[in-house]
Design a protein around this motif. Structure first.
Motif, PDB file in Angstrom:
ATOM      1  N   MET A   1       0.849  -1.182   0.000  1.00 29.86           N
ATOM      2  CA  MET A   1       0.000   0.000   0.000  1.00 29.86           C
ATOM      3  C   MET A   1       0.885   1.232   0.000  1.00 29.86           C
ATOM      4  SD  MET A   1      -3.034   0.779   2.632  1.00 29.86           S
ATOM      5  CE  MET A   1      -4.247   1.962   2.286  1.00 29.86           C
ATOM      6  N   ASP A   2       0.504   2.219  -0.760  1.00 29.24           N
ATOM      7  CA  ASP A   2       1.254   3.462  -0.850  1.00 29.24           C
ATOM      8  C   ASP A   2       1.309   4.114   0.530  1.00 29.24           C
ATOM      9  OD1 ASP A   2       2.203   6.010  -1.307  1.00 29.24           O
ATOM     10  OD2 ASP A   2       0.996   6.347  -3.093  1.00 29.24           O
ATOM     11  N   VAL A   5      -0.858   7.143   1.220  1.00 25.68           N
ATOM     12  CA  VAL A   5      -2.312   7.014   1.283  1.00 25.68           C
ATOM     13  C   VAL A   5      -2.726   6.896   2.738  1.00 25.68           C
ATOM     14  CG1 VAL A   5      -4.285   5.581   0.668  1.00 25.68           C
ATOM     15  CG2 VAL A   5      -2.470   5.956  -1.000  1.00 25.68           C
ATOM     16  N   MET A 123      -4.783   1.851  -9.572  1.00 22.07           N
ATOM     17  CA  MET A 123      -3.862   2.136  -8.475  1.00 22.07           C
ATOM     18  C   MET A 123      -4.405   1.572  -7.169  1.00 22.07           C
ATOM     19  SD  MET A 123      -2.668   6.012  -9.486  1.00 22.07           S
ATOM     20  CE  MET A 123      -2.039   6.336  -7.861  1.00 22.07           C
ATOM     21  N   SER A 124      -5.705   1.730  -6.926  1.00 22.10           N
ATOM     22  CA  SER A 124      -6.317   1.197  -5.704  1.00 22.10           C
ATOM     23  C   SER A 124      -6.243  -0.317  -5.681  1.00 22.10           C
ATOM     24  CB  SER A 124      -7.773   1.644  -5.598  1.00 22.10           C
ATOM     25  OG  SER A 124      -7.851   3.040  -5.470  1.00 22.10           O
ATOM     26  N   ASP A 126      -4.051  -2.218  -7.241  1.00 18.81           N
ATOM     27  CA  ASP A 126      -2.648  -2.593  -7.031  1.00 18.81           C
ATOM     28  C   ASP A 126      -2.275  -2.465  -5.554  1.00 18.81           C
ATOM     29  OD1 ASP A 126      -2.444  -3.033  -9.741  1.00 18.81           O
ATOM     30  OD2 ASP A 126      -1.336  -1.170 -10.166  1.00 18.81           O
ATOM     31  N   GLU A 127      -2.700  -1.379  -4.921  1.00 17.39           N
ATOM     32  CA  GLU A 127      -2.396  -1.179  -3.504  1.00 17.39           C
ATOM     33  C   GLU A 127      -3.055  -2.265  -2.651  1.00 17.39           C
ATOM     34  OE1 GLU A 127      -3.652   2.789  -2.672  1.00 17.39           O
ATOM     35  OE2 GLU A 127      -2.029   3.671  -3.851  1.00 17.39           O
ATOM     36  N   ALA A 128      -4.275  -2.629  -2.993  1.00 16.62           N
ATOM     37  CA  ALA A 128      -4.968  -3.686  -2.246  1.00 16.62           C
ATOM     38  C   ALA A 128      -4.231  -5.012  -2.395  1.00 16.62           C
ATOM     39  CB  ALA A 128      -6.412  -3.818  -2.729  1.00 16.62           C
ATOM     40  N   GLU A 130      -1.022  -5.431  -3.031  1.00 17.59           N
ATOM     41  CA  GLU A 130       0.224  -5.331  -2.268  1.00 17.59           C
ATOM     42  C   GLU A 130      -0.042  -5.562  -0.778  1.00 17.59           C
ATOM     43  OE1 GLU A 130       2.037  -1.540  -3.053  1.00 17.59           O
ATOM     44  OE2 GLU A 130       2.165  -1.933  -5.196  1.00 17.59           O
ATOM     45  N   THR A 131      -1.113  -4.992  -0.273  1.00 19.43           N
ATOM     46  CA  THR A 131      -1.463  -5.162   1.138  1.00 19.43           C
ATOM     47  C   THR A 131      -1.773  -6.621   1.435  1.00 19.43           C
ATOM     48  OG1 THR A 131      -2.307  -2.906   1.260  1.00 19.43           O
ATOM     49  CG2 THR A 131      -3.051  -4.433   2.966  1.00 19.43           C
ATOM     50  N   ARG A 134       1.449  -8.597   1.456  1.00 20.69           N
ATOM     51  CA  ARG A 134       2.212  -8.335   2.678  1.00 20.69           C
ATOM     52  C   ARG A 134       1.602  -9.085   3.860  1.00 20.69           C
ATOM     53  NH1 ARG A 134       1.297  -3.197   3.398  1.00 20.69           N
ATOM     54  NH2 ARG A 134       0.071  -3.402   5.288  1.00 20.69           N
TER      55      ARG A 134
END
Length: 141
Positions: A1-2, A5, A123-124, A126-128, A130-131, A134
């Motif tokens: 996640m960025d 953000v 982008m959202s 992709d961030e989801a 990545e989260t 992780r």
């Protein structure tokens, strides 16, 4: 996640937008458009929650021909509906912003708006992902 953000800010923004939509719904229901013809002898009102709601004809307007009176009544009603539409569009602009309204009224580029929305969505997403990745690694899965 960025890291830039802020999840709390995202929630606050979403709640603010929901309140704006609710406010718009209340305001639009209470809006009254007005129109007139024959120098104000024929008036009409259109309500956001009821459409055309009132037509008033001053007795002095009865001196005109029935055709002229009918046309004046129609102009007053059209004026009321147009006034209501204008008020509604102004209120929508406050909620949706200039870019969206420009796309709606044909003065903007809807393709650009869609492309920007797709980019934000990607982008959202992709961030989801990545989260989730992780969290999967942290949980040993």
């Amino acid at each position: 996640m960025d890291p830039n953000v802020d999840p709390d800010r995202l929630v606050e923004d979403a709640l603010r937008q929901m309140r704006q939509v609710e406010d718009f719904q209340r305001r639009s229901a209470a809006m009254v458009g007005r129109g007139e013809a024959l120098d104000g002898l024929v008036t009409a009102e259109a309500r956001g929650d009821a459409g055309l709601s009132q037509i008033s004809i001053d007795p002095r307007a009865m001196r005109t021909s029935s055709q002229d009176l009918g046309e004046a009544t129609l102009r007053a009603a059209q004026g009321a509906l147009e006034d209501l539409r204008r008020q509604t569009m102004e209120a929508m602009r406050e909620v949706l912003g200039d870019d969206v309204m420009a796309a709606v009224d044909g003065t903007g580029d809807p393709g650009k708006l869609v492309a920007e929305a797709e980019q934000r969505f990607q982008m959202s997403a992709d961030e989801a992902m990545e989260t989730l990745e992780r969290l999967r690694r942290q949980g040993g899965y």
